[in-house]
Write a protein that holds these residues in place. Structure first.
Motif, mmCIF file in Angstrom:
data_model
loop_
_atom_site.group_PDB
_atom_site.id
_atom_site.type_symbol
_atom_site.label_atom_id
_atom_site.label_comp_id
_atom_site.label_asym_id
_atom_site.label_seq_id
_atom_site.Cartn_x
_atom_site.Cartn_y
_atom_site.Cartn_z
ATOM 1 N N VAL A 136 7.594 73.807 -14.085
ATOM 2 C CA VAL A 136 6.437 74.702 -14.261
ATOM 3 C C VAL A 136 6.837 75.828 -15.206
ATOM 4 O O VAL A 136 7.785 76.573 -14.931
ATOM 5 C CB VAL A 136 5.980 75.274 -12.899
ATOM 6 N N ASN A 137 6.146 75.924 -16.321
ATOM 7 C CA ASN A 137 6.436 76.969 -17.306
ATOM 8 C C ASN A 137 5.327 78.016 -17.280
ATOM 9 O O ASN A 137 4.153 77.689 -17.459
ATOM 10 C CB ASN A 137 6.546 76.356 -18.705
ATOM 11 N N ILE A 138 5.733 79.267 -17.051
ATOM 12 C CA ILE A 138 4.739 80.344 -17.010
ATOM 13 C C ILE A 138 4.603 80.941 -18.410
ATOM 14 O O ILE A 138 5.510 81.616 -18.912
ATOM 15 C CB ILE A 138 5.130 81.445 -15.992
ATOM 16 N N GLY A 139 3.480 80.628 -19.027
ATOM 17 C CA GLY A 139 3.187 81.137 -20.367
ATOM 18 C C GLY A 139 2.307 82.358 -20.285
ATOM 19 O O GLY A 139 2.524 83.256 -19.464
ATOM 20 N N SER A 140 1.288 82.373 -21.119
ATOM 21 C CA SER A 140 0.394 83.535 -21.198
ATOM 22 C C SER A 140 -0.834 83.128 -22.003
ATOM 23 O O SER A 140 -0.773 82.188 -22.809
ATOM 24 C CB SER A 140 1.135 84.667 -21.914
ATOM 25 N N ILE A 141 -1.916 83.855 -21.808
ATOM 26 C CA ILE A 141 -3.077 83.681 -22.691
ATOM 27 C C ILE A 141 -2.637 83.936 -24.146
ATOM 28 O O ILE A 141 -3.140 83.315 -25.079
ATOM 29 C CB ILE A 141 -4.212 84.648 -22.257
ATOM 30 N N PHE A 142 -1.610 84.808 -24.326
ATOM 31 C CA PHE A 142 -1.101 85.087 -25.674
ATOM 32 C C PHE A 142 -0.340 83.882 -26.258
ATOM 33 O O PHE A 142 0.107 83.932 -27.392
ATOM 34 C CB PHE A 142 -0.175 86.313 -25.664
ATOM 35 N N GLY A 143 -0.171 82.839 -25.467
ATOM 36 C CA GLY A 143 0.420 81.598 -25.964
ATOM 37 C C GLY A 143 -0.622 80.687 -26.595
ATOM 38 O O GLY A 143 -0.293 79.618 -27.119
ATOM 39 N N SER A 144 -1.884 81.123 -26.537
ATOM 40 C CA SER A 144 -2.962 80.361 -27.186
ATOM 41 C C SER A 144 -3.747 81.227 -28.155
ATOM 42 O O SER A 144 -4.400 80.701 -29.053
ATOM 43 C CB SER A 144 -3.937 79.812 -26.139
ATOM 44 N N ILE A 145 -3.729 82.528 -27.932
ATOM 45 C CA ILE A 145 -4.409 83.465 -28.834
ATOM 46 C C ILE A 145 -3.336 84.422 -29.357
ATOM 47 O O ILE A 145 -2.817 85.249 -28.599
ATOM 48 C CB ILE A 145 -5.494 84.278 -28.083
ATOM 49 N N GLY A 146 -2.982 84.281 -30.618
ATOM 50 C CA GLY A 146 -1.964 85.177 -31.185
ATOM 51 C C GLY A 146 -2.499 86.601 -31.163
ATOM 52 O O GLY A 146 -3.572 86.879 -31.701
ATOM 53 N N PHE A 147 -1.760 87.505 -30.511
ATOM 54 C CA PHE A 147 -2.274 88.852 -30.287
ATOM 55 C C PHE A 147 -1.492 89.853 -31.125
ATOM 56 O O PHE A 147 -0.255 89.903 -31.054
ATOM 57 C CB PHE A 147 -2.149 89.186 -28.794
ATOM 58 N N ALA A 148 -2.220 90.652 -31.908
ATOM 59 C CA ALA A 148 -1.570 91.658 -32.757
ATOM 60 C C ALA A 148 -0.725 92.607 -31.915
ATOM 61 O O ALA A 148 -1.112 92.968 -30.805
ATOM 62 C CB ALA A 148 -2.644 92.454 -33.506
ATOM 63 N N TYR A 149 0.406 92.987 -32.420
ATOM 64 C CA TYR A 149 1.367 93.924 -31.802
ATOM 65 C C TYR A 149 2.077 93.317 -30.588
ATOM 66 O O TYR A 149 2.846 94.001 -29.921
ATOM 67 C CB TYR A 149 0.719 95.289 -31.477
ATOM 68 N N PHE A 150 1.777 92.049 -30.302
ATOM 69 C CA PHE A 150 2.576 91.262 -29.360
ATOM 70 C C PHE A 150 3.012 90.006 -30.125
ATOM 71 O O PHE A 150 2.963 88.892 -29.597
ATOM 72 C CB PHE A 150 1.746 90.853 -28.134
ATOM 73 N N THR A 151 3.389 90.195 -31.369
ATOM 74 C CA THR A 151 3.574 89.062 -32.275
ATOM 75 C C THR A 151 4.733 88.163 -31.848
ATOM 76 O O THR A 151 4.583 86.937 -31.785
ATOM 77 C CB THR A 151 3.768 89.601 -33.705
ATOM 78 N N THR A 152 5.869 88.764 -31.547
ATOM 79 C CA THR A 152 7.022 87.945 -31.136
ATOM 80 C C THR A 152 6.748 87.304 -29.777
ATOM 81 O O THR A 152 7.043 86.116 -29.566
ATOM 82 C CB THR A 152 8.297 88.803 -31.067
ATOM 83 N N TYR A 153 6.189 88.077 -28.865
ATOM 84 C CA TYR A 153 5.851 87.553 -27.537
ATOM 85 C C TYR A 153 4.891 86.366 -27.686
ATOM 86 O O TYR A 153 5.084 85.306 -27.081
ATOM 87 C CB TYR A 153 5.224 88.672 -26.700
ATOM 88 N N SER A 154 3.847 86.534 -28.516
ATOM 89 C CA SER A 154 2.890 85.440 -28.732
ATOM 90 C C SER A 154 3.602 84.209 -29.277
ATOM 91 O O SER A 154 3.370 83.092 -28.812
ATOM 92 C CB SER A 154 1.799 85.863 -29.727
ATOM 93 N N ALA A 155 4.487 84.420 -30.267
ATOM 94 C CA ALA A 155 5.217 83.283 -30.863
ATOM 95 C C ALA A 155 6.031 82.563 -29.794
ATOM 96 O O ALA A 155 6.050 81.319 -29.738
ATOM 97 C CB ALA A 155 6.121 83.776 -31.993
ATOM 98 N N SER A 156 6.682 83.332 -28.912
ATOM 99 C CA SER A 156 7.523 82.696 -27.883
ATOM 100 C C SER A 156 6.660 81.886 -26.912
ATOM 101 O O SER A 156 7.037 80.780 -26.504
ATOM 102 C CB SER A 156 8.354 83.745 -27.137
#
Ligand SMILES: NC(=O)c1ccc[n+]([C@@H]2O[C@H](COP(=O)([O-])OP(=O)(O)OC[C@H]3O[C@@H](n4cnc5c(N)ncnc54)[C@H](OP(=O)(O)O)[C@@H]3O)[C@@H](O)[C@H]2O)c1
Length: 263
Positions: A133-153
């Motif tokens: 089970v991998n816990i991602g984020s909504i930011f793993g589907s919507i690239g979010f400005a100022y969370f750029t590295t987090y979104s990429a990961s």
């Protein structure tokens, strides 16, 4: 998966959601190996949860992930469920992000789940059962400005989960990807909380999110995206990303001031 008597490795077990997940798994009769960088907090968890084991370790290197995985296997006598929950965040303009922080975030959020899965998969294959089970984020589907590295990961983690799930489709091993929206935990620092208020970002209570994570595991979901309208935006962003560019523009301008420390 019925969690009773299942041997579970949970990373990030001393964090905001980790502690609650550990308690819920324990309530359901799972046998736990709790992994986190914070050894003291893990000690307290193990003292609270009868029969749980602590496996402290820094997951930012392949070598230590391998050692932690072997330790968990030996503590539990095998592994039925790996929950990759440990993660770190950064809210910053990309030009201000230290390169070491970029590397660390990719290691902890993306490579550690891959390294741990790689280490534990052969034993799961030998028993022809298990779940990752991998816990991602909504930011793993919507690239979010100022969370750029987090979104990429988290985009990477979603891709890893999808590909591995397809690779293991004909086996007894399941792969689940779970994407919460923002949650009120220590991961979000004061600047994120203030930006969230200013942009009216939806933020969930950790107990409610954990209840959904446990339900997704128990019902063998392939993936789960939490929160409305965020789960709808995930679909719209997949189909019409230019539309989402426009609808996030005003929010991005507000976020920039917080990310640059000007507010
Ligand atoms: N909170 C949110 O808004 C949100 C939203 C969507 C998804 N998520 C995801 O949910 C997961 C859990 O987040 P959370 O909110 O519970 O965060 P949290 O409270 O910050 O917990 C994260 C845990 O991971 C541990 N950790 C960090 N780096 C590590 C490393 N190198 N090795 C071992 N352990 C390490 C932390 O230990 P230390 O405290 O010692 O560093 C902490 O105990 C993360 O994957 C996150 O990306 C969170």
């Amino acid at each position: 998966m019925n969690l009773k008597d299942k041997r579970v490795v949970l990373t990030g077990a001393a964090g905001g959601m980790g502690k609650i997940i550990a308690r819920e798994l324990h309530k359901r009769g799972a046998v736990l190996a709790l992994v986190d960088a914070n050894a003291d907090a893990l000690g307290a968890m193990v003292a609270e949860l009868d029969g749980a084991h602590a496996a402290p370790g820094d997951l930012s290197s392949a070598g230590e992930c391998k050692v932690v995985a072997a330790q968990c296997q030996s503590l539990l006598g095998g592994v039925d469920l790996l929950i990759n929950l440990a993660g770190i965040n950064s809210f910053a303009a990309f030009e201000d992000e230290p390169v070491e922080k970029i590397e660390l975030m990719m290691h902890v959020n993306l490579l550690a789940p891959m390294w741990l899965s790689r280490a534990l998969l052969p034993a799961m294959q030998a028993q022809n059962s298990g779940q990752i089970v991998n816990i991602g984020s909504i930011f793993g589907s919507i690239g979010f400005a100022y969370f750029t590295t987090y979104s990429a990961s988290k985009f990477g983690l979603r891709g890893f989960s999808e590909a591995l799930r397809r690779e293991l489709a004909d086996t007894g091993i399941k792969v689940t990807y779970i994407a919460p929206r923002a949650v009120k935990t220590p991961m979000n620092n004061d600047a994120v909380m203030r930006m969230g208020e200013a942009t009216k970002m939806n933020m969930d209570e950790p107990d409610a999110v954990v209840a959904k994570i446990i339900a997704a595991i128990e019902t063998d979901k392939k993936d789960a995206y939490f929160g409305f309208p965020e789960s709808l935006f995930v679909r719209i962003n997949g189909l019409l990303p230019r539309l989402v560019d426009g609808s996030l523009a005003a929010q991005n301008r507000i976020a920039r001031a917080f990310a640059k420390g000007e507010k």
